[in-house]
Design an enzyme around this catalytic site. Structure first.
Site, mmCIF file in Angstrom:
data_model
loop_
_atom_site.group_PDB
_atom_site.id
_atom_site.type_symbol
_atom_site.label_atom_id
_atom_site.label_comp_id
_atom_site.label_asym_id
_atom_site.label_seq_id
_atom_site.Cartn_x
_atom_site.Cartn_y
_atom_site.Cartn_z
ATOM 1 N N GLY A 76 0.822 -1.205 0.000
ATOM 2 C CA GLY A 76 0.000 0.000 0.000
ATOM 3 C C GLY A 76 0.859 1.260 0.000
ATOM 4 O O GLY A 76 0.557 2.236 -0.685
ATOM 5 N N ARG A 80 7.291 1.830 1.118
ATOM 6 C CA ARG A 80 7.611 0.406 1.331
ATOM 7 C C ARG A 80 7.985 -0.241 -0.001
ATOM 8 O O ARG A 80 8.794 -1.176 -0.041
ATOM 9 C CB ARG A 80 6.458 -0.322 2.004
ATOM 10 C CG ARG A 80 6.917 -1.632 2.597
ATOM 11 C CD ARG A 80 5.917 -2.226 3.569
ATOM 12 N NE ARG A 80 5.745 -1.378 4.731
ATOM 13 C CZ ARG A 80 4.610 -1.304 5.431
ATOM 14 N NH1 ARG A 80 3.566 -2.024 5.062
ATOM 15 N NH2 ARG A 80 4.513 -0.534 6.476
ATOM 16 N N ARG A 99 1.911 11.046 -8.914
ATOM 17 C CA ARG A 99 1.266 11.241 -7.610
ATOM 18 C C ARG A 99 2.062 10.661 -6.454
ATOM 19 O O ARG A 99 1.513 10.322 -5.409
ATOM 20 C CB ARG A 99 -0.142 10.621 -7.582
ATOM 21 C CG ARG A 99 -1.112 11.352 -8.470
ATOM 22 C CD ARG A 99 -2.442 10.636 -8.515
ATOM 23 N NE ARG A 99 -3.293 11.289 -9.501
ATOM 24 C CZ ARG A 99 -4.426 11.900 -9.212
ATOM 25 N NH1 ARG A 99 -4.871 11.935 -7.969
ATOM 26 N NH2 ARG A 99 -5.126 12.468 -10.139
ATOM 27 N N ARG A 143 -0.325 -8.735 -3.256
ATOM 28 C CA ARG A 143 -0.341 -7.644 -2.282
ATOM 29 C C ARG A 143 0.567 -8.011 -1.128
ATOM 30 O O ARG A 143 0.508 -9.139 -0.607
ATOM 31 C CB ARG A 143 -1.774 -7.394 -1.787
ATOM 32 C CG ARG A 143 -1.824 -6.565 -0.531
ATOM 33 C CD ARG A 143 -3.145 -5.915 -0.254
ATOM 34 N NE ARG A 143 -3.293 -5.551 1.139
ATOM 35 C CZ ARG A 143 -2.612 -4.575 1.767
ATOM 36 N NH1 ARG A 143 -1.717 -3.861 1.103
ATOM 37 N NH2 ARG A 143 -2.804 -4.321 3.041
ATOM 38 N N SER A 146 0.290 -4.642 5.592
ATOM 39 C CA SER A 146 0.066 -4.909 7.006
ATOM 40 C C SER A 146 -1.424 -5.174 7.244
ATOM 41 O O SER A 146 -2.268 -4.832 6.404
ATOM 42 C CB SER A 146 0.540 -3.733 7.842
ATOM 43 O OG SER A 146 -0.132 -2.567 7.440
ATOM 44 N N ASP A 260 -0.741 -4.730 14.037
ATOM 45 C CA ASP A 260 -1.441 -4.291 15.248
ATOM 46 C C ASP A 260 -2.534 -5.325 15.540
ATOM 47 O O ASP A 260 -2.822 -6.169 14.693
ATOM 48 C CB ASP A 260 -2.042 -2.891 15.062
ATOM 49 C CG ASP A 260 -2.905 -2.784 13.827
ATOM 50 O OD1 ASP A 260 -2.383 -2.424 12.761
ATOM 51 O OD2 ASP A 260 -4.106 -3.087 13.908
ATOM 52 N N ARG A 273 9.814 -3.374 12.279
ATOM 53 C CA ARG A 273 8.999 -3.519 11.067
ATOM 54 C C ARG A 273 9.762 -4.155 9.923
ATOM 55 O O ARG A 273 9.244 -5.016 9.234
ATOM 56 C CB ARG A 273 8.438 -2.164 10.637
ATOM 57 C CG ARG A 273 7.285 -1.806 11.507
ATOM 58 C CD ARG A 273 6.650 -0.502 11.137
ATOM 59 N NE ARG A 273 5.505 -0.314 12.017
ATOM 60 C CZ ARG A 273 4.248 -0.156 11.621
ATOM 61 N NH1 ARG A 273 3.967 -0.088 10.352
ATOM 62 N NH2 ARG A 273 3.275 -0.039 12.483
HETATM 63 N N1 HPA Z 1 -7.754 -1.909 10.056
HETATM 64 C C1 HPA Z 1 -7.697 -1.810 8.736
HETATM 65 N N2 HPA Z 1 -6.571 -1.937 8.068
HETATM 66 C C2 HPA Z 1 -5.447 -2.195 8.742
HETATM 67 C C3 HPA Z 1 -5.436 -2.316 10.111
HETATM 68 C C4 HPA Z 1 -6.655 -2.173 10.804
HETATM 69 O O1 HPA Z 1 -6.726 -2.287 12.027
HETATM 70 N N3 HPA Z 1 -4.156 -2.539 10.509
HETATM 71 C C5 HPA Z 1 -3.415 -2.558 9.397
HETATM 72 N N4 HPA Z 1 -4.181 -2.364 8.326
#
Ligand code: HPA
Length: 290
Positions: A76, A80, A99, A143, A146, A260, A273
């Site tokens: 994304g 990265r 962009r 893809r 994270s 997370d 990371r």
């Molecule tokens: N929500 C949506 N997309 C994400 C999250 C999340 O908690 N963490 C990483 N990408």
């Protein structure tokens, strides 16, 4: 045309401006060919039908025909993409910076690979994936990104290989209408990624994920239902990638790192990371060329 219809738009070239001083019709003008929308059999750089004209780039990607490899990794985050290209590819060259959505092409173990940022969310990914597939001929799209962990047995830093991606809505929802289409990964890529993860001894989970259209969710009940139905993690792009790949008969997969956790509130410290994301990139590359 009845009296209430708006006057038709006129498309004038710059040289024609001023030649109709008393005309009150709304006028749009262009000195460039209009970008084509919708599927075109010819790739850009090849001979076109009358509607599709010769261009040096697509609407959102500045790469020239041939600059993009058949295998594309899609993080994304454009930075990265830069990090992954510098870390994993040989001879990586910048092929897109329109962009700021950076894209690089180089080689991995002699195989050509492009790493192109997708941006965040399905509408953004849809733009890049559509152009990569229909205009640049990308065949394998993986893809790398994270996600938020949703199950207690899924830990921070773990890898999730997404077999399916559930959604409440996606850019493709409009065409499916009342159908609940089930976007799923390419089986060959999925199997190869699982084998690569086992070889790397990365802690890996394989199963369903949730592609949400919001990061700041106002409907906790949706997350609850996903957790209840065994969904491993939440991100924002994979479902549309899988749907587009099915539509255009390409191979797609999402390999994710848990950054997370929705239940514990834990988050990956920034210094960890690179190592954690490194496993994910390696698994994606091994799978693409297995
Ligand atoms: N929500 C949506 N997309 C994400 C999250 C999340 O908690 N963490 C990483 N990408």
């Amino acid at each position: 045309m009845n009296g209430n219809s708006p006057a038709p738009f006129l498309f004038l070239r710059e040289s024609e401006l001023g030649s109709r001083p008393n005309c009150r019709a709304p006028v749009r003008f262009t000195s460039r060919p209009l970008p084509h929308r919708g599927p075109c059999e010819a790739r850009f750089g090849e001979a076109k039908c009358g509607k599709h004209q010769e261009r040096e780039m697509t609407v959102h990607i500045g790469a020239k025909p041939g600059d993009i490899a058949e295998t594309v990794l899609m993080p994304g985050d454009p930075y990265r993409a830069k990090w992954a290209a510098e870390t994993f590819l040989e001879g990586a060259e910048l092929v897109n910076e329109v962009r700021g959505m950076l894209g690089f092409t180089g080689t991995w173990r002699g195989n050509r690979v492009t790493i192109q940022g997708s941006g965040m969310g399905m509408p953004s990914l849809s733009i890049y994936a559509n152009e990569l597939m229909t205009e640049y001929g990308a065949q394998t799209l993986i893809r790398i990104g994270s996600c938020g962990g949703m199950q207690s047995h899924v830990g921070i830093r773990d890898v999730i290989i997404a077999m399916t991606a559930s959604t409440i809505t996606s850019p493709s929802s409009g065409i499916f209408r009342e159908l609940n289409y089930a976007p799923c990964a390419d089986w060959g890529l999925l199997r190869a990624a699982v084998q690569a993860a086992e070889k790397l001894e990365a802690k890996t989970h394989v199963g369903g994920i949730y592609s949400s259209d919001v990061f700041y969710a106002e409907r906790p009940d949706l997350d609850e239902q996903m957790v209840r139905h065994g969904i491993l993690g939440v991100e924002m792009e994979a479902a549309e990638l899988y749907t587009l790949a099915a539509r255009h008969k390409r191979r797609a997969l999402a390999v994710l790192t848990v950054s997370d956790h929705l239940q514990t509130g834990e988050a990956l410290p920034s210094e960890d990371r690179e190592k954690s994301f490194g496993d994910m990139v390696e698994i994606a590359l091994e799978a693409a060329f297995a």
